[in-house]
Design a protein around this motif. Structure first.
Motif, PDB file in Angstrom:
ATOM      1  N   UNK A 215      55.057   2.825 -34.359  1.00  0.00           N
ATOM      2  CA  UNK A 215      55.345   2.397 -33.137  1.00  0.00           C
ATOM      3  C   UNK A 215      55.778   2.964 -32.809  1.00  0.00           C
ATOM      4  N   UNK A 216      55.984   4.180 -31.856  1.00  0.00           N
ATOM      5  CA  UNK A 216      56.103   4.756 -30.991  1.00  0.00           C
ATOM      6  C   UNK A 216      54.097   4.801 -29.770  1.00  0.00           C
ATOM      7  N   UNK A 217      53.555   4.962 -31.521  1.00  0.00           N
ATOM      8  CA  UNK A 217      52.042   5.271 -30.640  1.00  0.00           C
ATOM      9  C   UNK A 217      52.155   3.831 -30.174  1.00  0.00           C
ATOM     10  N   UNK A 218      52.318   2.407 -31.284  1.00  0.00           N
ATOM     11  CA  UNK A 218      52.418   1.115 -30.326  1.00  0.00           C
ATOM     12  C   UNK A 218      52.723   0.753 -29.043  1.00  0.00           C
ATOM     13  N   UNK A 219      54.653   1.533 -29.434  1.00  0.00           N
ATOM     14  CA  UNK A 219      55.226   1.302 -27.532  1.00  0.00           C
ATOM     15  C   UNK A 219      53.989   1.737 -26.794  1.00  0.00           C
ATOM     16  N   UNK A 220      53.319   2.872 -26.369  1.00  0.00           N
ATOM     17  CA  UNK A 220      52.789   3.762 -25.387  1.00  0.00           C
ATOM     18  C   UNK A 220      51.793   3.204 -25.039  1.00  0.00           C
ATOM     19  N   UNK A 221      50.999   2.489 -26.062  1.00  0.00           N
ATOM     20  CA  UNK A 221      49.641   0.977 -25.748  1.00  0.00           C
ATOM     21  C   UNK A 221      49.885   0.095 -25.513  1.00  0.00           C
TER      22      UNK A 221
ATOM     23  N   UNK B 215      50.808  -2.820 -20.061  1.00  0.00           N
ATOM     24  CA  UNK B 215      51.399  -3.505 -18.919  1.00  0.00           C
ATOM     25  C   UNK B 215      51.545  -2.501 -17.696  1.00  0.00           C
ATOM     26  N   UNK B 216      51.295  -1.102 -18.214  1.00  0.00           N
ATOM     27  CA  UNK B 216      50.949  -0.899 -16.422  1.00  0.00           C
ATOM     28  C   UNK B 216      49.619  -0.861 -16.042  1.00  0.00           C
ATOM     29  N   UNK B 217      48.230  -1.522 -16.822  1.00  0.00           N
ATOM     30  CA  UNK B 217      47.691  -1.972 -15.839  1.00  0.00           C
ATOM     31  C   UNK B 217      47.287  -3.605 -15.421  1.00  0.00           C
ATOM     32  N   UNK B 218      47.269  -3.867 -16.675  1.00  0.00           N
ATOM     33  CA  UNK B 218      48.295  -5.230 -16.202  1.00  0.00           C
ATOM     34  C   UNK B 218      48.845  -5.674 -14.781  1.00  0.00           C
ATOM     35  N   UNK B 219      49.612  -5.205 -14.472  1.00  0.00           N
ATOM     36  CA  UNK B 219      50.902  -4.915 -13.162  1.00  0.00           C
ATOM     37  C   UNK B 219      49.765  -4.113 -12.038  1.00  0.00           C
ATOM     38  N   UNK B 220      48.883  -3.268 -12.720  1.00  0.00           N
ATOM     39  CA  UNK B 220      48.172  -2.303 -11.461  1.00  0.00           C
ATOM     40  C   UNK B 220      46.699  -3.758 -10.481  1.00  0.00           C
ATOM     41  N   UNK B 221      46.485  -3.949 -11.952  1.00  0.00           N
ATOM     42  CA  UNK B 221      45.718  -5.451 -11.858  1.00  0.00           C
ATOM     43  C   UNK B 221      45.963  -6.330 -10.827  1.00  0.00           C
ATOM     44  N   UNK B 222      46.870  -6.389 -10.611  1.00  0.00           N
ATOM     45  CA  UNK B 222      47.586  -7.861 -10.069  1.00  0.00           C
ATOM     46  C   UNK B 222      48.338  -7.639  -8.516  1.00  0.00           C
ATOM     47  N   UNK B 223      47.470  -8.648  -7.684  1.00  0.00           N
ATOM     48  CA  UNK B 223      47.249  -8.793  -6.746  1.00  0.00           C
ATOM     49  C   UNK B 223      48.620  -8.882  -5.489  1.00  0.00           C
ATOM     50  N   UNK B 224      49.030  -7.362  -4.534  1.00  0.00           N
ATOM     51  CA  UNK B 224      50.082  -6.821  -4.015  1.00  0.00           C
ATOM     52  C   UNK B 224      50.879  -7.937  -3.350  1.00  0.00           C
TER      53      UNK B 224
END
Length: 132
Positions: A94-100, A105-114
Motif C-alpha cells: 500500500x505504501x508503494x502504491x501510494x507513492x506511485x 498525480x504530481x506528474x499530471x498536475x505538472x503537465x496541466x496548463x498554468x
C-alpha cells in the motif's frame, strides 16, 4: 510523526530473515513434538505384565499434559508470525502504491496548463525584477 520513510528492499530483507527464523522454529517445534512423545513413552512406566502397548506412567502423563496445555500457545505463535508477515507485505504494498499514485498525480498536475493565477504570479515577479 511527519511522514513515512519505508525502504521496500529493507522490508523484503527483514521478511526474508523472519521467514528463515520461522522455518527454523517450525523444524524445532516438530522435533519438540517427536522428543516429548519419545520422553512420554520412555519415562517411568509402571512395570508388570500388560497387553498391548506399554502403560504410561505418571511422568509420561505429566509430559503429555504439558504438551496438551502448551499446544494452543504454539499454534497462536505460528499464526501470529504468519499474520504479522502478511500484514507487513500488505502495508508495504500500500505504501508503494501510494507513492506511485502521488507521483502520477504530481506528474499530471505538472503537465496541466498554468492557471490564470499562476500566470499572474509569473507576471508580477517579472515586473518586480524576479523571473522564472
Amino acid at each position: 510523526m511527519t511522514g513515512w520513510d519505508i525502504s521496500p528492499s529493507g522490508v523484503e530483507s527483514i521478511l526474508s530473515l523472519v521467514g528463515l527464523a520461522a522455518d527454523d522454529l517450525s523444524k524445532d517445534v516438530k522435533a519438540y513434538g517427536t522428543s516429548v512423545q519419545d520422553a512420554a513413552e520412555s519415562a517411568g512406566t509402571i512395570s508388570g505384565p500388560y497387553c498391548g502397548g506399554p502403560p504410561v506412567g505418571p511422568v509420561g502423563a505429566a509430559v503429555a499434559n504439558f504438551v496438551s496445555d502448551t499446544e494452543s500457545s504454539i499454534r497462536f505463535m505460528a499464526a501470529r508470525i504468519k499474520k504479522t508477515m502478511d500484514g507487513t507485505v500488505k502495508a508495504t504494498g500500500a505504501y508503494i502504491d501510494g507513492d506511485l499514485a502521488m507521483a502520477a498525480r504530481a506528474q499530471r498536475d505538472a503537465a496541466k496548463a498554468p492557471t490564470p493565477a499562476q500566470l499572474r504570479a509569473v507576471g508580477e515577479r517579472a515586473k518586480h525584477g524576479g523571473g522564472e
